[in-house]
Design a protein around this motif. Structure first.
Motif, PDB file in Angstrom:
ATOM      1  N   UNK A  72       0.827  -1.220   0.000  1.00 57.84           N
ATOM      2  CA  UNK A  72       0.000   0.000   0.000  1.00 57.84           C
ATOM      3  C   UNK A  72       0.858   1.265   0.000  1.00 57.84           C
ATOM      4  N   UNK A  73       2.045   1.182  -0.597  1.00 50.16           N
ATOM      5  CA  UNK A  73       2.840   2.393  -0.728  1.00 50.16           C
ATOM      6  C   UNK A  73       2.686   2.910  -2.152  1.00 50.16           C
ATOM      7  N   UNK A  74       3.104   4.100  -2.363  1.00 56.21           N
ATOM      8  CA  UNK A  74       2.883   4.726  -3.661  1.00 56.21           C
ATOM      9  C   UNK A  74       1.522   5.379  -3.698  1.00 56.21           C
ATOM     10  N   UNK A  75       1.143   5.793  -4.868  1.00 56.33           N
ATOM     11  CA  UNK A  75      -0.129   6.474  -5.033  1.00 56.33           C
ATOM     12  C   UNK A  75      -1.251   5.462  -5.216  1.00 56.33           C
ATOM     13  N   UNK A  76      -2.238   5.555  -4.361  1.00 62.27           N
ATOM     14  CA  UNK A  76      -3.401   4.681  -4.471  1.00 62.27           C
ATOM     15  C   UNK A  76      -4.495   5.352  -5.278  1.00 62.27           C
ATOM     16  N   UNK A  77      -5.425   4.556  -5.755  1.00 68.79           N
ATOM     17  CA  UNK A  77      -6.593   5.070  -6.472  1.00 68.79           C
ATOM     18  C   UNK A  77      -7.784   5.025  -5.533  1.00 68.79           C
ATOM     19  N   UNK A  78      -8.350   6.199  -5.232  1.00 69.75           N
ATOM     20  CA  UNK A  78      -9.481   6.296  -4.316  1.00 69.75           C
ATOM     21  C   UNK A  78     -10.773   5.879  -5.019  1.00 69.75           C
ATOM     22  N   UNK A  79     -11.587   5.132  -4.306  1.00 70.93           N
ATOM     23  CA  UNK A  79     -12.908   4.716  -4.783  1.00 70.93           C
ATOM     24  C   UNK A  79     -13.896   5.036  -3.675  1.00 70.93           C
ATOM     25  N   UNK A  80     -14.837   5.928  -3.970  1.00 68.88           N
ATOM     26  CA  UNK A  80     -15.786   6.432  -2.991  1.00 68.88           C
ATOM     27  C   UNK A  80     -17.172   6.443  -3.590  1.00 68.88           C
ATOM     28  N   UNK A  81     -18.164   6.151  -2.774  1.00 67.08           N
ATOM     29  CA  UNK A  81     -19.528   6.227  -3.254  1.00 67.08           C
ATOM     30  C   UNK A  81     -20.522   5.913  -2.170  1.00 67.08           C
ATOM     31  N   UNK A  82     -21.753   5.727  -2.590  1.00 72.66           N
ATOM     32  CA  UNK A  82     -22.804   5.331  -1.665  1.00 72.66           C
ATOM     33  C   UNK A  82     -23.754   4.400  -2.396  1.00 72.66           C
ATOM     34  N   UNK A  83     -24.183   3.383  -1.694  1.00 67.94           N
ATOM     35  CA  UNK A  83     -25.091   2.416  -2.286  1.00 67.94           C
ATOM     36  C   UNK A  83     -24.372   1.423  -3.179  1.00 67.94           C
TER      37      UNK A  83
ATOM     38  N   UNK B  29     -14.436  -2.402  10.680  1.00 66.50           N
ATOM     39  CA  UNK B  29     -13.921  -2.763  12.005  1.00 66.50           C
ATOM     40  C   UNK B  29     -12.506  -2.243  12.213  1.00 66.50           C
ATOM     41  N   UNK B  30     -11.676  -2.276  11.185  1.00 63.01           N
ATOM     42  CA  UNK B  30     -10.326  -1.718  11.291  1.00 63.01           C
ATOM     43  C   UNK B  30     -10.022  -0.952  10.017  1.00 63.01           C
ATOM     44  N   UNK B  31      -9.666   0.300  10.182  1.00 64.18           N
ATOM     45  CA  UNK B  31      -9.321   1.147   9.032  1.00 64.18           C
ATOM     46  C   UNK B  31      -7.809   1.256   8.929  1.00 64.18           C
ATOM     47  N   UNK B  32      -7.362   1.787   7.818  1.00 64.12           N
ATOM     48  CA  UNK B  32      -5.942   2.052   7.586  1.00 64.12           C
ATOM     49  C   UNK B  32      -5.067   0.813   7.710  1.00 64.12           C
ATOM     50  N   UNK B  33      -5.582  -0.335   7.366  1.00 65.27           N
ATOM     51  CA  UNK B  33      -4.795  -1.552   7.340  1.00 65.27           C
ATOM     52  C   UNK B  33      -4.617  -1.964   5.890  1.00 65.27           C
TER      53      UNK B  33
END
Length: 121
Positions: free
Chosen positions: A40-51, A98-102
């Protein structure tokens, strides 16, 4: 107040109420990042939404790992080891978070090529 003035006031209130409806926050929100490396290093691609989303196969690159930022109760994220959301190879991430940032990765050299989010109605 005359009938005409009452009519204008009522009409104005109705028009404004329909033009600016009250928004209720969608409780089925989710957010995760896909990374090209298993650390999880480098630039990640964000995916966000609802439903629910249906199949999302237009990922910029295949991902080796993901980091879950948030997922609502009643939603699950399915990450597929192909670009067609074929369920023969997938990982399921159920909500609530339950656990974020892992940093999480499928192992065995698998890579994520598509995903879909399914939320209860």
């Amino acid at each position: 107040m005359s009938s005409f003035v009452r009519f204008l006031v009522a009409t104005t209130l109705l028009v404004n109420a329909s033009a600016f409806p009250l928004h209720v926050r969608d409780a089925m929100e989710w957010n995760f990042d896909l990374f090209p490396t298993a650390r999880c290093n480098g630039t990640g691609n964000a995916h966000t939404g609802s439903g629910s989303t249906g199949c999302r196969a237009n990922l910029p690159t295949e991902a080796a790992a993901y980091r879950l930022n948030s997922i609502a109760d009643g939603c699950r994220i399915q990450l597929f080891d192909n670009t067609m959301c074929d369920e023969s190879e997938m990982s399921i991430v159920p909500g609530p978070l339950t656990t974020a940032d892992t940093c999480r990765f499928p192992g065995s050299g698998h890579r994520y090529g598509s995903y879909q989010v399914t939320c209860d109605a």
